[in-house]
Motif scaffolding. Sequence first.
Motif, PDB file in Angstrom:
ATOM      1  N   LEU A  48      -4.469  -7.194   4.919  1.00  0.00           N
ATOM      2  CA  LEU A  48      -4.235  -8.394   5.503  1.00  0.00           C
ATOM      3  C   LEU A  48      -3.389  -8.488   6.881  1.00  0.00           C
ATOM      4  CD1 LEU A  48      -4.623 -11.684   5.397  1.00  0.00           C
ATOM      5  CD2 LEU A  48      -2.764 -11.734   3.860  1.00  0.00           C
ATOM      6  N   PRO A  49      -2.153  -7.981   7.012  1.00  0.00           N
ATOM      7  CA  PRO A  49      -1.697  -8.041   8.270  1.00  0.00           C
ATOM      8  C   PRO A  49      -2.343  -7.402   9.479  1.00  0.00           C
ATOM      9  CG  PRO A  49      -0.546  -6.558   6.638  1.00  0.00           C
ATOM     10  CD  PRO A  49      -1.550  -7.528   5.902  1.00  0.00           C
ATOM     11  N   PHE A  50      -2.947  -6.222   9.185  1.00  0.00           N
ATOM     12  CA  PHE A  50      -3.915  -5.583  10.367  1.00  0.00           C
ATOM     13  C   PHE A  50      -5.098  -6.552  10.363  1.00  0.00           C
ATOM     14  CE2 PHE A  50      -1.540  -1.645   9.282  1.00  0.00           C
ATOM     15  CZ  PHE A  50      -1.351  -1.564  10.642  1.00  0.00           C
ATOM     16  N   ALA A  51      -5.728  -7.358   9.468  1.00  0.00           N
ATOM     17  CA  ALA A  51      -7.014  -8.293   9.980  1.00  0.00           C
ATOM     18  C   ALA A  51      -6.210  -9.519  10.707  1.00  0.00           C
ATOM     19  CB  ALA A  51      -7.431  -8.761   8.456  1.00  0.00           C
ATOM     20  N   LEU A  52      -5.132  -9.801  10.371  1.00  0.00           N
ATOM     21  CA  LEU A  52      -4.624 -11.054  11.266  1.00  0.00           C
ATOM     22  C   LEU A  52      -4.493 -10.485  12.567  1.00  0.00           C
ATOM     23  CD1 LEU A  52      -1.958 -12.468   8.624  1.00  0.00           C
ATOM     24  CD2 LEU A  52      -4.315 -13.560   9.181  1.00  0.00           C
ATOM     25  N   LEU A  53      -3.890  -9.282  12.616  1.00  0.00           N
ATOM     26  CA  LEU A  53      -3.461  -8.634  14.165  1.00  0.00           C
ATOM     27  C   LEU A  53      -4.965  -8.458  14.687  1.00  0.00           C
ATOM     28  CD1 LEU A  53      -1.442  -7.188  16.106  1.00  0.00           C
ATOM     29  CD2 LEU A  53      -2.088  -5.380  14.846  1.00  0.00           C
TER      30      LEU A  53
END
Length: 453
Positions: free
Chosen positions: A292-297
């Motif tokens: 998730l955090p990398f998708a948001l990034l």
Amino acid sequence: MKFLRGFTKKEVSWMMYDWANSAHSVVVVTILPIFFNTVAGYMQDAASGMTVWGYATSAAMAIVALAAPVLGVFGDFEGFRKKLFTVFMLVGVLSCAGLAITPQLDFVTPGTAETVGLIILVLYILSTIGFAGANLYYDSFLNDVTTEERMDKVSTMGYGLGYIGGSTIPLLIFLLMNLILGSDAMLFCLSFAFGLTAVWWFVFSFPLLKNVEQVSYVPRRKGAVAEALKGIGGTVKEIFRYKQMFVFLIAYFFYIDGVNTIIHMSTSYGDTLGLDSTSMLLALLLVQVLGLPFALLYIKASEKFGARFMVGVGICIYMCVTVFGFFLREVWQFWVMAIMVATSQGGIQALSRSMFGKLIPDKNRSGEFFGFYDIFGKFSAIMGPALVGLSSALAADVMLAEQGLDRVTATAEQLAAVDTAAAPWGILSVLLIFFVGGGLYFFVLPKYLKKNK
């Protein structure tokens, strides 16, 4: 969920299907190969479980790929898309429910492992067909739920939801059960995990079924089906005419092959090398948590640098993953590789999907075009696992020949040692596919995109 503020009800309902079907992606795609390798160890045929698994994955993808254009045509007719989506979703769900029974079958008694192994492979192929078929219609719903300007964001957030939901929670439950109940209850834990996957997939598909409707469609009329089927050839010509779409699809065919192969073969590869299964699954859990955090990034970065640039970043990272995988021998290295994969797994798939959605010239025929998008993606998934299986098998045969042996004369211990030594060559072969896909994406596609600005 605060990060979902600003999305419409239809967008969130569409994205929730990634939450639903991601349980299959992590439980069936990553845990089932380990169980199959265990069953394969009791078979009289000493062929590597990793090789057989690669061929089975290729067979499943071939079936879906061949059917994809026709399925896409039918999905474009008014009122058909959701019905067909439901049929394939149920095929996948029921197959996962069937897999829940397999760990309770006797595969230790001589002669039974072959039967159980065949049942596992058939159910795995059916679940993959259901998963891929439903995804074809799910992807084509993207044009129905959002605008072209919001497509990158919605598509990437869908993958992000998949990571924190279906990819993480069922796997975490499985690992906790295994930890609490101990290794003696492993088969029960496997049955529970496959059963939970079926229930999870079914229940969390309801938001899409309830709130998403087919907006873009081709009107139904007498002779429309035959006309549409005949028109598939015309669509192929249309894709050829839109050179930027054609080049993108060819590049996508190769680079997404590498991505899918890493996803499908990672635990089978690690298990062949003798890595601890629990440690590998914990590493994969980390992939989902970081997803998730990398998708948001990726969303933020694509807003600044563009989706095309970020897909290119993902291709480069996966090329590094492939080379790193060749030298992988220890569990800690598997963890490092897992983190590398986590940085781009969701982003490269989501932004590729939205890039193609923007290239579609006629949004009312999005199902038909996504059918061809799907066929390129699924045919690539035939090539990769089969290439890994073939390369590792050839490397093993060469190593046996150097010792003056073959698979008939070698002992079980010798075969196991050779299969382990040959496995890295199978993984390294994926680099060839990334070279072709990356070359087309970086050096050919930009020329045609500039011409059509």
